[in-house]
Structures are given as C-alpha cells and as structure tokens.
Design an enzyme around this catalytic site. Structure first.
Site, PDB file in Angstrom:
ATOM      1  N   ARG A  25     135.043  23.255  78.233  1.00 15.84           N
ATOM      2  CA  ARG A  25     134.092  23.009  77.310  1.00 15.84           C
ATOM      3  C   ARG A  25     134.645  22.895  76.373  1.00 15.84           C
ATOM      4  NH1 ARG A  25     132.087  26.531  81.185  1.00 15.84           N
ATOM      5  NH2 ARG A  25     133.011  28.581  80.320  1.00 15.84           N
ATOM      6  N   GLU A  82     142.221  38.787  86.099  1.00 18.89           N
ATOM      7  CA  GLU A  82     141.684  40.025  86.931  1.00 18.89           C
ATOM      8  C   GLU A  82     142.384  40.138  88.063  1.00 18.89           C
ATOM      9  OE1 GLU A  82     137.705  40.517  86.312  1.00 18.89           O
ATOM     10  OE2 GLU A  82     137.604  42.399  87.120  1.00 18.89           O
TER      11      GLU A  82
END
Ligand code: AMP
Length: 192
Positions: free
Chosen positions: A78, A115
C-alpha cells in the site's frame, strides 16, 4: 460487520487536526481480517473518493515540502499507492521496497520479525545514492517492524532517512517508540 464510511466531509473551516479526524470517516474498519482478532483498517474506501485521496496526499506533501526530499521509498503494497503520488507532489523520485524475490536487479535485504517467524524486505542496490534524503511511506504503522526494516535498507545504501510517513498509526502498538530517532508523521491515529 464492517463499519461503513459516513458522509462526514472535511470543510474549509476545520483546522488540520479536525480535518484529519474527519478523514477517518473514509476509512473502513474490517474485524477479523486477515485472521480472527485483527481489526483491519481498509484505505480503499478513502482512495476511491477523489477529494479525500487528494487531501491525504496534500497533507503529507505540506509537511515535507521544505525538506529537500530526493526520493520517496514506498513499502509494498500500500506504500505503492500513496508513495508515487507524494513523490510527484514533492518533485522527488520513487523507489519500491519490495517483498523478497520480486526485484529483477541486485538487491539489499533486511529481515524483520512477525508474530511468528520473520519476513524480509528488499530494495535495489542502485535505488538510492549515498547522502540522498529519503522519505519512507506506508499506509499504516502497527508494531513498526516493517518500517524499521525499511530504514535499515535505506541506510545500508547510504541514504539518509528524512522521515517516515503513514496515513494511519495504531498508537496502542507503540511502533513510534521503536522509531524514536526518526521524524515520524501519521495523519490518523487509532488508540484501539
Ligand atoms: P507493522 O510492521 O507491525 O508496523 O505492520 C505494518 C504493516 O502491516 C503495514 O504495511 C500495514 O499495511 C500492515 N498492517 C498491520 N496491521 C494492520 C491493520 N490492522 N490494518 C491494515 N494494515 C495493517
């Protein structure tokens, strides 16, 4: 259910902070995407509207107008939407920071932790000239891992990180603290 953007539009009498707050009406928050527990901030609902999209680019450009930015480096994917528009407004070049294996010419790489596990970003070795002032751009800063890896890439090539610009900042994830040595700008902040 996803929240639908409302029609609240920025007006000429608003100050900058109020205007940024009003721009939140164009961001769609999608629960449980891409996985359960994640609230995804979708900017496509802002992009499709010509005035809010232009205003976001202009607000970023105003902040950096006098900062001699030579190159805007956009982070896949993006950052490729806002980066070139901002580069055009600043009279700067645009450089893509890409996911691994996408760049055709010799590239530098930086790893960052997710993560679970790690990921990598790459930049063409000849994308930045030593000493150039580089503005890094992405749509959103969460933990700051992606942004830190991007600063490492720019600095590996001898560039100076003039700043990092985001449309959205998830303030509760404290990404900004990990970038304390840099000028970090976000237009819209979310505290949860
Ligand atoms: P981080 O490295 O944790 O700062 O994550 C930032 C990157 O992940 C950016 O490229 C964002 O586009 C994406 N991202 C992370 N969290 C979200 C979210 N809640 N909504 C939309 N994009 C996100």
């Amino acid at each position: 259910m996803a929240t639908t953007p409302t029609s609240m539009a920025p007006t000429a009498t608003m100050n900058r902070a109020q205007e940024c707050e009003a721009l939140k009406a164009y961001i769609r928050a999608v629960p449980d995407f891409p996985k359960p527990g994640i609230l995804f901030y979708d900017i496509t609902t802002l992009l499709k509207q010509r005035k809010p999209f232009a205003r976001v680019v202009d607000l970023l450009a105003e902040h950096y107008a006098s900062q001699s930015i030579a190159v805007v480096a956009g982070i896949e994917a993006r950052g490729f939407i806002f980066g070139p528009a901002l580069a055009y407004r600043l009279g700067a070049g645009f450089v893509p920071i890409r996911k691994p294996g996408k760049l055709p010419a010799p590239a530098a790489a930086a790893e960052y932790s997710l993560e679970y596990g790690t990921d990598k970003l790459e930049i063409h070795r000849d994308a930045i000239t030593r000493g150039q002032r580089v503005l890094i751009v992405d749509d959103l800063i969460a933990t700051g891992g992606t942004a830190i890896a991007s600063t490492q890439l720019v600095e590996q090539l001898g560039g100076t990180v003039a700043g990092l610009a985001f449309i959205i900042e998830l303030t509760f994830l404290n990404g900004r603290q990990r970038l304390a040595q840099y000028d970090v700008l976000s237009l819209l902040q979310y505290a949860e």
